[in-house]
Structures are given as C-alpha cells and as structure tokens.
Design a protein around this motif. Sequence first.
Motif, PDB file in Angstrom:
ATOM      1  N   VAL A  36       0.873  -1.177   0.000  1.00  0.00           N
ATOM      2  CA  VAL A  36       0.000   0.000   0.000  1.00  0.00           C
ATOM      3  C   VAL A  36       0.909   1.225   0.000  1.00  0.00           C
ATOM      4  O   VAL A  36       1.655   1.438   0.956  1.00  0.00           O
ATOM      5  CB  VAL A  36      -0.916   0.017   1.238  1.00  0.00           C
ATOM      6  CG1 VAL A  36      -1.762   1.288   1.251  1.00  0.00           C
ATOM      7  CG2 VAL A  36      -1.816  -1.209   1.241  1.00  0.00           C
ATOM      8  N   SER A  47       0.152   5.840   3.914  1.00  0.00           N
ATOM      9  CA  SER A  47       0.391   5.591   5.330  1.00  0.00           C
ATOM     10  C   SER A  47      -0.675   4.689   5.940  1.00  0.00           C
ATOM     11  O   SER A  47      -1.802   4.605   5.451  1.00  0.00           O
ATOM     12  CB  SER A  47       0.445   6.915   6.098  1.00  0.00           C
ATOM     13  OG  SER A  47      -0.781   7.615   5.966  1.00  0.00           O
ATOM     14  N   ALA A  48      -0.298   4.014   7.023  1.00  0.00           N
ATOM     15  CA  ALA A  48      -1.232   3.166   7.766  1.00  0.00           C
ATOM     16  C   ALA A  48      -2.353   4.021   8.343  1.00  0.00           C
ATOM     17  O   ALA A  48      -2.126   5.153   8.781  1.00  0.00           O
ATOM     18  CB  ALA A  48      -0.499   2.433   8.877  1.00  0.00           C
ATOM     19  N   ASP A  77      -5.302   1.900   3.000  1.00  0.00           N
ATOM     20  CA  ASP A  77      -4.760   0.936   3.967  1.00  0.00           C
ATOM     21  C   ASP A  77      -5.881   0.169   4.660  1.00  0.00           C
ATOM     22  O   ASP A  77      -5.817  -1.062   4.795  1.00  0.00           O
ATOM     23  CB  ASP A  77      -3.904   1.672   4.998  1.00  0.00           C
ATOM     24  CG  ASP A  77      -3.343   0.744   6.059  1.00  0.00           C
ATOM     25  OD1 ASP A  77      -2.440  -0.051   5.738  1.00  0.00           O
ATOM     26  OD2 ASP A  77      -3.817   0.791   7.207  1.00  0.00           O
ATOM     27  N   ASN A  78      -6.917   0.867   5.086  1.00  0.00           N
ATOM     28  CA  ASN A  78      -8.044   0.206   5.754  1.00  0.00           C
ATOM     29  C   ASN A  78      -8.700  -0.825   4.845  1.00  0.00           C
ATOM     30  O   ASN A  78      -9.013  -1.949   5.259  1.00  0.00           O
ATOM     31  CB  ASN A  78      -9.088   1.241   6.189  1.00  0.00           C
ATOM     32  CG  ASN A  78      -8.606   2.104   7.334  1.00  0.00           C
ATOM     33  OD1 ASN A  78      -7.667   1.752   8.042  1.00  0.00           O
ATOM     34  ND2 ASN A  78      -9.244   3.248   7.526  1.00  0.00           N
ATOM     35  N   ARG A  94      -6.458  -3.981   4.190  1.00  0.00           N
ATOM     36  CA  ARG A  94      -6.394  -4.935   5.300  1.00  0.00           C
ATOM     37  C   ARG A  94      -7.647  -5.817   5.345  1.00  0.00           C
ATOM     38  O   ARG A  94      -7.571  -6.991   5.701  1.00  0.00           O
ATOM     39  CB  ARG A  94      -6.168  -4.191   6.618  1.00  0.00           C
ATOM     40  CG  ARG A  94      -4.783  -3.564   6.672  1.00  0.00           C
ATOM     41  CD  ARG A  94      -4.453  -2.799   7.927  1.00  0.00           C
ATOM     42  NE  ARG A  94      -3.193  -2.092   7.737  1.00  0.00           N
ATOM     43  CZ  ARG A  94      -1.992  -2.654   7.882  1.00  0.00           C
ATOM     44  NH1 ARG A  94      -1.891  -3.919   8.229  1.00  0.00           N
ATOM     45  NH2 ARG A  94      -0.897  -1.945   7.685  1.00  0.00           N
ATOM     46  N   VAL A 151       0.105  -6.925   4.501  1.00  0.00           N
ATOM     47  CA  VAL A 151       0.012  -5.545   4.026  1.00  0.00           C
ATOM     48  C   VAL A 151       1.268  -4.796   4.447  1.00  0.00           C
ATOM     49  O   VAL A 151       1.637  -4.791   5.623  1.00  0.00           O
ATOM     50  CB  VAL A 151      -1.236  -4.838   4.588  1.00  0.00           C
ATOM     51  CG1 VAL A 151      -1.244  -3.360   4.180  1.00  0.00           C
ATOM     52  CG2 VAL A 151      -2.502  -5.523   4.086  1.00  0.00           C
ATOM     53  N   ASN A 172       3.165  -1.036   4.130  1.00  0.00           N
ATOM     54  CA  ASN A 172       3.005   0.374   3.757  1.00  0.00           C
ATOM     55  C   ASN A 172       4.332   0.963   3.301  1.00  0.00           C
ATOM     56  O   ASN A 172       5.346   0.842   3.996  1.00  0.00           O
ATOM     57  CB  ASN A 172       2.468   1.189   4.936  1.00  0.00           C
ATOM     58  CG  ASN A 172       1.107   0.711   5.396  1.00  0.00           C
ATOM     59  OD1 ASN A 172       0.996  -0.139   6.269  1.00  0.00           O
ATOM     60  ND2 ASN A 172       0.068   1.243   4.800  1.00  0.00           N
TER      61      ASN A 172
END
Length: 322
Positions: A36, A39-40, A45-46, A49, A65, A67
């Motif tokens: 990804v 950033s987390a 990112d959401n 996951r 995953v 980042n």
Amino acid sequence: MSMKTHSLAAIAAACAIIAAPAQAADYPNQAITLVVPFSAGGGADNAARILAQGMEAVSGQPVVVENKAGANGSIGAGYVARAKPDGYTVLYDASSFALNPVLRKLPYDPAKDFIPVSQAVVVPNILVVAPESPFQTLGDLIQAAKEKPGEYTYASYGPGSLAQMAAELLKKDAGIEMVHVPYKGGAPAMVDVMAGHVGSYFANAASSLNYVSNGRLRALAVTSEKRMPELPDVPTVAESGIEGFSVYEWNGLFVPGGTPAEVIQKLHGIIEETLARPDVIEKLKGLGLTPVGSNPSEFGQFLKDEEGRWKEVVQANNITLD
C-alpha cells in the motif's frame, strides 16, 4: 565458449522455461505481499487490510500488508515495479495511480511496468471539518471563503492526490480561493482537521466515516452523485449548489510487468472470490466502500478513461504540484 558451457546454458534455459509454468501452476504457494503506497490508517490501507483477510481465507496463504508511503503513492509503486514478477508482490493503489502520470515525472512507466489485475472498490469522499468549526454546511464554507479569499485552508494526503483535486474542482466551480495544506498521508491530515489546525478536507469515506459517526468530524457534503446510505442526512456537493460535481476514489490491484498470464488469472480469481464473500462485503460497506472486482481488461480501460479525465482537469485548471 566450450561445448560443456553451451550445454550447461542450454540446460539452464530449458529449466527456466519448465519452471515458469510449474510456478504458475501451484500459485500461490507462499505469502503474498500487498504493498500500500500510503500511510497506515488511511482509506486505502483500511480497505487493503480487509481485502487481505479475505484473500487469506480464499487462497490459504498469508497475505501481508506493507506500507510504503510517499510522493502521492509513487514511492510504493516504484518499489513494486522493480519487484520480481511472480505474483507475490502486489500493488494496492488508489486514484493517484491515474493522477500521477499527468502531474509528475515518475521513476517508472505505469503502462509498461504494471499489469492491472482488478479494480477492488470505489468510494466517495466526504468533505469534513472539525466539530467546533463554524461551518454547518458547504454553503457556509463557500460564503466565508468568498468573503475572505485565501484565508481558509484545506488538507490533502499529498500534492496531486484526489483529495487535492476534489478541492481544486470545488474552488473552480464555486469561484473561491483556499490554501492547500498537503500531508504525507490521510491519517495525519485527519488528525489536524479534528484538532482544527486545518479548515477542511475531502476525506476518503473509508478512513473518515467512523469519525463522522462518532462526532469527531462534521460532514458538510459527500462527493457522490447520490447521498451515501451511511450518511442519509448529509447532502451531496451537487445538492449543495455545485451542479454536476461528482468525484470518487477507487482502489485497485496491480502486478509488475512480465508477471505470467496464468498467475494473473489465478490472482484475479482470488480477488474476485474475496470480493464476493459476505464478511468482506459487510466490512467494506461499513466503511462506505462498494466492491467492484472488474477483470484485467475492464480495469485497464477504466484506467485509460481516468487518466484522460484528470489530464483534462489539470490542463483546464492549470493545476501544478506544490
């Protein structure tokens, strides 16, 4: 070169030819990494996951995953472009994949260095402000910005991001001036909006919906053509007086150029099955995301259309990176 050396080279070449189909046939037989390039805690990112959990259940292999944020996604994309084309390093990118080529010089060629596998999800943005903001509606914000040009700020998750583009479109269509405050990701941008350090933000619904629901952010409008079912009382930007305004973010999966067709087909099958799982659909919809699951050909055409659309917008609005 000796006869022996020639023989060894021929054997090595033959083994490589035999090995490639064999590796494709048992794909996947090890962990898959979803890179990804943001950033987390951000929207992509959401979503990644959630998808990774479903892909693990479908494939029987771990899906990790990772980042690699920076430069509006181009750092992570560049990393995947250089990865071994075996289907085990997959780029999970967003709308920035189609924006970057029209805004900046890239250390890779999106058309040659990547193969599109599937569009995963589509999601509108939510124009949010802090709970203590004086603005209750988009009309309030527009009026204030007209009265005091250049005094109000808006956040984005990086120069050239869709969050910036949405705000620039609003500026053009509403005839207002606001100052761009770019961040290195959606999560830090959201934190500063909540704290009132920056005035507004076209946040990805996947990363902001929960904050709107629990009162930590106030939603002024959504960028979809129709109201979001999750926010039935929040009007669209078009309903708020900016006719024809419609912007969506999307996420999709890519593999490095040179990845075998059989691996791509199998990976697409895993993604398609994952996006059809009721548990995955429920989690994605909880973030305002709509699953897509297009095939590589459809996704490739979608990318061409997206890039063409944003190229016109950039040229018409003279948008340059900060």
